[in-house]
Design an enzyme around this catalytic site. Sequence first.
Site, PDB file in Angstrom:
ATOM      1  CG  HIS A  69      -1.326  -4.991   2.983  1.00 35.70           C
ATOM      2  ND1 HIS A  69      -1.112  -6.058   2.151  1.00 35.70           N
ATOM      3  CD2 HIS A  69      -0.754  -3.918   2.374  1.00 35.70           C
ATOM      4  CE1 HIS A  69      -0.457  -5.668   1.072  1.00 35.70           C
ATOM      5  NE2 HIS A  69      -0.216  -4.370   1.188  1.00 35.70           N
ATOM      6  CG  ASP A 171       2.496  -4.591  -1.930  1.00 32.64           C
ATOM      7  OD1 ASP A 171       2.059  -4.305  -0.808  1.00 32.64           O
ATOM      8  OD2 ASP A 171       1.867  -4.377  -2.988  1.00 32.64           O
ATOM      9  CD  GLU A 201      -3.352  -2.730   0.581  1.00 29.46           C
ATOM     10  OE1 GLU A 201      -3.066  -1.569   0.248  1.00 29.46           O
ATOM     11  OE2 GLU A 201      -3.041  -3.726  -0.115  1.00 29.46           O
ATOM     12  CD  GLU A 202      -2.032  -5.968  -2.466  1.00 29.35           C
ATOM     13  OE1 GLU A 202      -2.555  -5.151  -3.258  1.00 29.35           O
ATOM     14  OE2 GLU A 202      -0.830  -5.938  -2.170  1.00 29.35           O
ATOM     15  CG  ASP A 224       1.519  -0.947   1.537  1.00 26.17           C
ATOM     16  OD1 ASP A 224       2.295  -1.731   0.940  1.00 26.17           O
ATOM     17  OD2 ASP A 224       0.282  -1.046   1.478  1.00 26.17           O
ATOM     18  CG  HIS A 311       0.839  -5.274  -7.199  1.00 24.30           C
ATOM     19  ND1 HIS A 311      -0.507  -5.054  -7.357  1.00 24.30           N
ATOM     20  CD2 HIS A 311       1.096  -5.018  -5.895  1.00 24.30           C
ATOM     21  CE1 HIS A 311      -1.037  -4.669  -6.211  1.00 24.30           C
ATOM     22  NE2 HIS A 311      -0.068  -4.638  -5.296  1.00 24.30           N
TER      23      HIS A 311
END
Length: 338
Positions: A69, A171, A201-202, A224, A311
């Site tokens: 992603h 990410d 994706e998130e 990922d 994140h």
Amino acid sequence: MNFDIYKAFCGLSTTFGPSGREADIIEVLTELIADTIPHIGDWDHRTDAMNNLIYHRAGTGKKVLLAAHMDSIGIVVTHIDDNGFARFAQVGGLMLGDLIDCRVRFQNGTRGVISFEEKTPYEKLGFDNLFLDIGAADKKQAEQCIQVGDFAVFDGEPFTQGDIICGPYLDNRIGCLTLIGAMAQLEKTDCDLYVAFTAQEEVGLRGAQTAAFAIQPDYAIAVDVTDTGDMPERKYPMAVKLGAGPAIKLMDRSVICDNDVRNALYRAAEKSSIPVQREIMEFGGTDTGVIQRTAGGTKAGAVSIPTRYIHSPNEMASISDIKYAIILLAQAVADGFE
């Protein structure tokens, strides 16, 4: 592979591309791929209705999908008060502690700082107590720069130190670079190969679901990041370390990976003398889960890049792990899955 991982990551990391707003990252990825892959003329590419960027190299063998992603987490403005301070909602999963005094950037270049209501005891803070300060004198001045519905992303510069790469949006921009590296290494194979840089994706693995449904691959590997268990006083044990090689996923909350795909990755690692780790991620999931469940089902697995502080504005990974992941992915596809 003729690109420098850190240099390429710097360009991707700082490109605006939160979930649902992937146009800029699509443009940068397309240019990077054109400049990197010597046999790019063998590939067709398109962008679908979900903003997935999909490359295809035709073959007579099994249909194989590689996916990573390209979208990032961020925030979206929900309200601007009379004093020019903005409230916001999450785009993807954010940790409250990572946001306090964090700097963010809007697509138009406006920057701001996230802070909190200081009368609320720190231990009782929630997302409702956070606000965004762009330095505006009042609502009118703020609305000249931002509007309700505008998205913002972390505003930070990557750095490298020894084998370490650190910055916002490893990410999963580093997963995208892994796919590009594998594309560059792969000579002509029999497989009918698709490479998808997926959107949204998130916020629920949305792009991968539609891409996989359109392609309906026989085999798939998603790339990922994954968490690590090698930091002090880790709250739950995990057998993944930074710098010990890419991880082959066994399972996470969204998927139990297919044995044939996992074994193909283990064989590729042994053939290429690549150190690999076994990954079980107790929390969260990746595109692998929805790809596996699409249409009549797909034999799906995943290669994960060990990453600390996921994140946050300062994610950290090992450059050697990324290089090994590129070799691993290319070797697995070249050898096939049967």
